[in-house]
Design a protein around this motif. Structure first.
Motif, PDB file in Angstrom:
ATOM      1  N   GLU A 135      30.043  34.840  33.109  1.00  0.00           N
ATOM      2  CA  GLU A 135      31.126  33.676  32.863  1.00  0.00           C
ATOM      3  C   GLU A 135      30.359  32.449  32.301  1.00  0.00           C
ATOM      4  O   GLU A 135      30.970  31.912  31.531  1.00  0.00           O
ATOM      5  N   GLU A 136      29.394  32.070  33.181  1.00  0.00           N
ATOM      6  CA  GLU A 136      28.804  30.822  32.607  1.00  0.00           C
ATOM      7  C   GLU A 136      28.083  30.668  31.306  1.00  0.00           C
ATOM      8  O   GLU A 136      28.446  30.090  30.483  1.00  0.00           O
ATOM      9  N   ARG A 137      27.738  31.944  31.044  1.00  0.00           N
ATOM     10  CA  ARG A 137      27.278  31.910  29.604  1.00  0.00           C
ATOM     11  C   ARG A 137      28.281  32.043  28.314  1.00  0.00           C
ATOM     12  O   ARG A 137      28.164  31.408  27.291  1.00  0.00           O
ATOM     13  N   ILE A 138      29.622  32.685  28.724  1.00  0.00           N
ATOM     14  CA  ILE A 138      30.678  32.592  27.841  1.00  0.00           C
ATOM     15  C   ILE A 138      31.125  31.102  27.751  1.00  0.00           C
ATOM     16  O   ILE A 138      31.412  30.570  26.660  1.00  0.00           O
ATOM     17  N   LEU A 139      31.085  30.425  28.827  1.00  0.00           N
ATOM     18  CA  LEU A 139      31.589  29.272  28.843  1.00  0.00           C
ATOM     19  C   LEU A 139      30.788  28.127  27.851  1.00  0.00           C
ATOM     20  O   LEU A 139      31.345  27.364  26.904  1.00  0.00           O
ATOM     21  N   LEU A 140      29.505  28.241  28.149  1.00  0.00           N
ATOM     22  CA  LEU A 140      28.509  27.776  27.140  1.00  0.00           C
ATOM     23  C   LEU A 140      28.714  27.991  25.767  1.00  0.00           C
ATOM     24  O   LEU A 140      28.531  27.679  24.852  1.00  0.00           O
ATOM     25  N   LEU A 141      28.789  29.543  25.429  1.00  0.00           N
ATOM     26  CA  LEU A 141      29.082  29.612  24.102  1.00  0.00           C
ATOM     27  C   LEU A 141      30.471  29.197  23.628  1.00  0.00           C
ATOM     28  O   LEU A 141      30.505  28.800  22.199  1.00  0.00           O
ATOM     29  N   LEU A 142      31.518  29.101  24.240  1.00  0.00           N
ATOM     30  CA  LEU A 142      32.632  28.726  23.957  1.00  0.00           C
ATOM     31  C   LEU A 142      32.590  27.268  23.524  1.00  0.00           C
ATOM     32  O   LEU A 142      33.007  26.559  22.621  1.00  0.00           O
ATOM     33  N   LEU A 143      31.662  26.252  24.215  1.00  0.00           N
ATOM     34  CA  LEU A 143      31.576  24.957  24.038  1.00  0.00           C
ATOM     35  C   LEU A 143      30.876  24.917  22.735  1.00  0.00           C
ATOM     36  O   LEU A 143      31.077  23.992  21.995  1.00  0.00           O
ATOM     37  N   SER A 144      29.807  25.741  22.360  1.00  0.00           N
ATOM     38  CA  SER A 144      29.117  25.718  21.019  1.00  0.00           C
ATOM     39  C   SER A 144      29.746  25.890  19.949  1.00  0.00           C
ATOM     40  O   SER A 144      29.778  25.430  18.774  1.00  0.00           O
ATOM     41  N   LEU A 145      30.923  27.056  20.272  1.00  0.00           N
ATOM     42  CA  LEU A 145      31.673  27.354  19.134  1.00  0.00           C
ATOM     43  C   LEU A 145      33.098  26.400  18.724  1.00  0.00           C
ATOM     44  O   LEU A 145      33.464  26.662  17.603  1.00  0.00           O
ATOM     45  N   THR A 146      33.093  25.480  19.549  1.00  0.00           N
ATOM     46  CA  THR A 146      34.284  24.728  19.408  1.00  0.00           C
ATOM     47  C   THR A 146      33.978  23.752  18.631  1.00  0.00           C
ATOM     48  O   THR A 146      33.166  22.648  18.902  1.00  0.00           O
ATOM     49  N   LYS A 147      34.573  23.583  17.355  1.00  0.00           N
ATOM     50  CA  LYS A 147      34.234  22.463  16.482  1.00  0.00           C
ATOM     51  C   LYS A 147      35.597  21.613  16.068  1.00  0.00           C
ATOM     52  O   LYS A 147      35.373  20.832  15.085  1.00  0.00           O
ATOM     53  N   LYS A 148      36.640  21.870  16.420  1.00  0.00           N
ATOM     54  CA  LYS A 148      37.707  21.184  16.062  1.00  0.00           C
ATOM     55  C   LYS A 148      38.758  20.807  17.229  1.00  0.00           C
ATOM     56  O   LYS A 148      38.673  21.672  18.185  1.00  0.00           O
ATOM     57  N   LEU A 149      39.188  19.830  17.221  1.00  0.00           N
ATOM     58  CA  LEU A 149      40.211  19.341  18.244  1.00  0.00           C
ATOM     59  C   LEU A 149      41.270  18.406  17.707  1.00  0.00           C
ATOM     60  O   LEU A 149      41.380  18.018  16.798  1.00  0.00           O
ATOM     61  N   GLY A 150      42.408  18.663  18.230  1.00  0.00           N
ATOM     62  CA  GLY A 150      43.531  17.811  18.159  1.00  0.00           C
ATOM     63  C   GLY A 150      44.522  18.312  16.906  1.00  0.00           C
ATOM     64  O   GLY A 150      44.206  19.497  16.577  1.00  0.00           O
ATOM     65  N   SER A 151      45.084  17.230  16.247  1.00  0.00           N
ATOM     66  CA  SER A 151      46.209  17.788  15.313  1.00  0.00           C
ATOM     67  C   SER A 151      45.569  17.176  13.804  1.00  0.00           C
ATOM     68  O   SER A 151      44.582  16.556  13.670  1.00  0.00           O
TER      69      SER A 151
END
Length: 518
Positions: A135-151
């Protein structure tokens, strides 16, 4: 664990109300004149990229929750790392396009204020239970994959980098006293959402305080359930969890007593009038055959209940502030807002909150050593994170307080050797079957005066997903005065026992608590 994260904007960032303001058609979320990133926005951004890791569905559901279970992750609000920076904002003007004709809409210029490129935000991610290595590894992967935020991401806004800057193990409160009465002092880190009933799917209204039942549930969720102490605290209700009310000048505030009145339509604190002693003295004199009455007027002005918050022996105050926010659920497949998914949250916030634990055993409070609590509803969407600052011994002198009240009565009414016990309900009271307020202190005490109001309470059981039964209650703020032939010292023995145990039913969940009314 507590994970520290940092967000850096790689393009202008727009997160806020789509309705804008008087100046800006679209504006950013702000607090204390600084931009913020709501915890729910970070959660949504990570959830949006989670389909890229489709082979890890179990871990993702465990992290973010599903229809049956709450997720393990709590996202806090992110604040600007360098608030003194003068280059936080960028302002732009855009043109709306007609989607059918693909031409400029008439009179559709709109102004945008966004967070500038290169601004850094910092915040935390809490886990409500330990993460597995996967689960911790998946959390770190999601942080690295997230490149966009907001509207307005398709218009060049919202490009970001999220990185983990550190993690620490959650600590615990130390030096919890061996005591029967202890004061808990908390600092809400976010607005809290505490609903007393199942609400409409699009509207959630919070109470203005944190009920004892909610605090009790927050602790119960964090502690091991297979110990003897857990059974005594939560099942046998030997610890009475308090309602958490705002602190005003380092003192606990309570719902305002029903004896305190205010000139109608006036907000001036000098217009406050406490009618309690006046009514009690007239009641005593009427019992002696004199005809006295107290009118609900003063200096020609009509009086109403004061409401708001009351500090014992000090007065009535305003405290706290409400906040309304609207959030959108995203469709993980279409990556767009779901139809009918807008949710409005009417939440509340106090800078500091406090209450009094009562324990039938001096040793039981030592188990309540959590330094962070997750309170109320929608905890994973940016509401209800509370830091426990301190739990300390609280000393009361019921004998001195009862004696002081009786001395003030004897000054005005002499010649009657009786002891008066003034009680202020600081929480709602649910009477047992066959019980009434005349019987609360026992056969030795007679109810002389009551200034009360009644209501009803219910709740929603998340365990059974059903409405809890409605209960009739005597409301917090009720003032009851009993008299007895017993001396002050003899009266205190009975009052002290009830002060610890509480009055009526469900005392472990914050009901039936009182103080001596000063």
């Amino acid at each position: 664990m507590i994970y520290n994260i940092e967000v850096e904007t790689k393009s202008p960032l727009l997160i806020g109300s789509s309705s804008g303001s008087d100046v800006w058609s679209k504006d950013i979320a702000m607090k204390k004149n600084l931009p913020i990133i709501p915890g729910s926005a970070i959660k949504g951004a990570l959830r949006e990229v989670s389909p890229m890791l489709s082979e890890y569905v179990n871990e993702i559901n465990s992290l973010f929750g599903d229809s049956e279970n709450q997720g393990k992750l709590i996202f806090t609000e992110l604040s600007v790392k360098t608030p003194g920076d003068s280059n936080l904002f960028i302002e732009r003007t855009h043109i709306s396009m007609d989607r059918k004709t693909r031409t400029v809409c008439q009179k559709k210029l709109f102004k945008v204020r966004a967070v500038n490129t290169g601004v850094k935000f910092q915040g935390k991610v809490f886990t409500v239970s330990p993460l597995t290595s996967s689960e911790e590894r998946i959390l770190l992967l999601l942080l690295s994959l997230t490149k966009k935020l907001g509207s307005k991401k398709s218009a060049g806004y919202g490009f970001i980098d999220i990185r983990l800057t550190g993690k620490v193990e959650k600590s615990s409160i130390k030096n919890i006293p061996q005591a029967r009465v202890a004061q808990i002092i908390c600092e809400p880190m976010e607005p809290f959402l505490v609903t007393s009933e199942k609400t409409k799917s699009y509207l959630y209204n919070s109470a203005k305080y944190i009920p004892g039942s909610t605090l009790r549930g927050a602790y119960a969720a964090r502690l091991s359930k297979d110990t003897k102490d857990f059974k005594e605290i939560f099942l046998l209700e030997r610890v009475k969890f308090p309602n958490l009310y705002p602190m005003i000048d380092d003192a606990i505030a309570y719902p305002s007593p029903d004896s305190i009145l205010r000139a109608k339509y006036s907000e001036d604190s000098d217009e406050i009038f406490d009618q309690l002693r006046t009514i009690l003295i007239s009641s005593i004199e009427n019992s002696r055959g004199k005809k006295l009455s107290v009118k609900n007027a003063r200096n020609g002005k009509r009086l109403d209940r004061a409401g708001k918050w009351y500090v014992l022996g000090t007065g009535v105050f305003d405290s706290g502030k409400g906040d309304t926010s609207t959030q959108v659920s995203l469709d993980s497949k279409l990556r767009s807002a779901k139809d009918g998914s807008l949710r409005t949250y009417n939440t509340y916030f106090h800078n500091k909150m406090s209450g009094l634990f009562r324990s039938e055993s001096e040793s039981l409070l030592s188990m309540l050593n959590e330094d962070w609590l997750y309170i109320g509803n929608s905890k994973t969407r940016g509401f209800g994170l509370v830091r426990v600052v301190e739990i300390k011994k609280y000393t009361i002198d019921l004998s001195a307080e009862i004696r002081s009240f009786n001395d003030s009565i004897q000054i005005a009414v002499s010649g009657k050797d009786r002891t008066y016990v003034p009680i202020l309900l600081t929480s709602d009271l649910i009477l047992r079957k066959g019980e009434n307020i005349e019987m609360l202190l026992g056969n030795e005490f007679k109810l002389t005066l009551s200034l009360l109001k009644t209501s009803h309470t219910s709740g929603w059981s998340s365990a059974s997903n059903n409405l809890k039964p409605f209960q009739n209650v005597v409301s917090a703020g009720t003032v009851l005065i009993y008299d007895t032939d017993l001396s002050v010292e003899e009266s205190v023995e009975t009052v002290e026992e009830l002060y610890i145990k509480g009055l009526g039913k469900f005392t472990g969940s914050g009901y039936g608590q009182f103080v001596i009314y000063k």
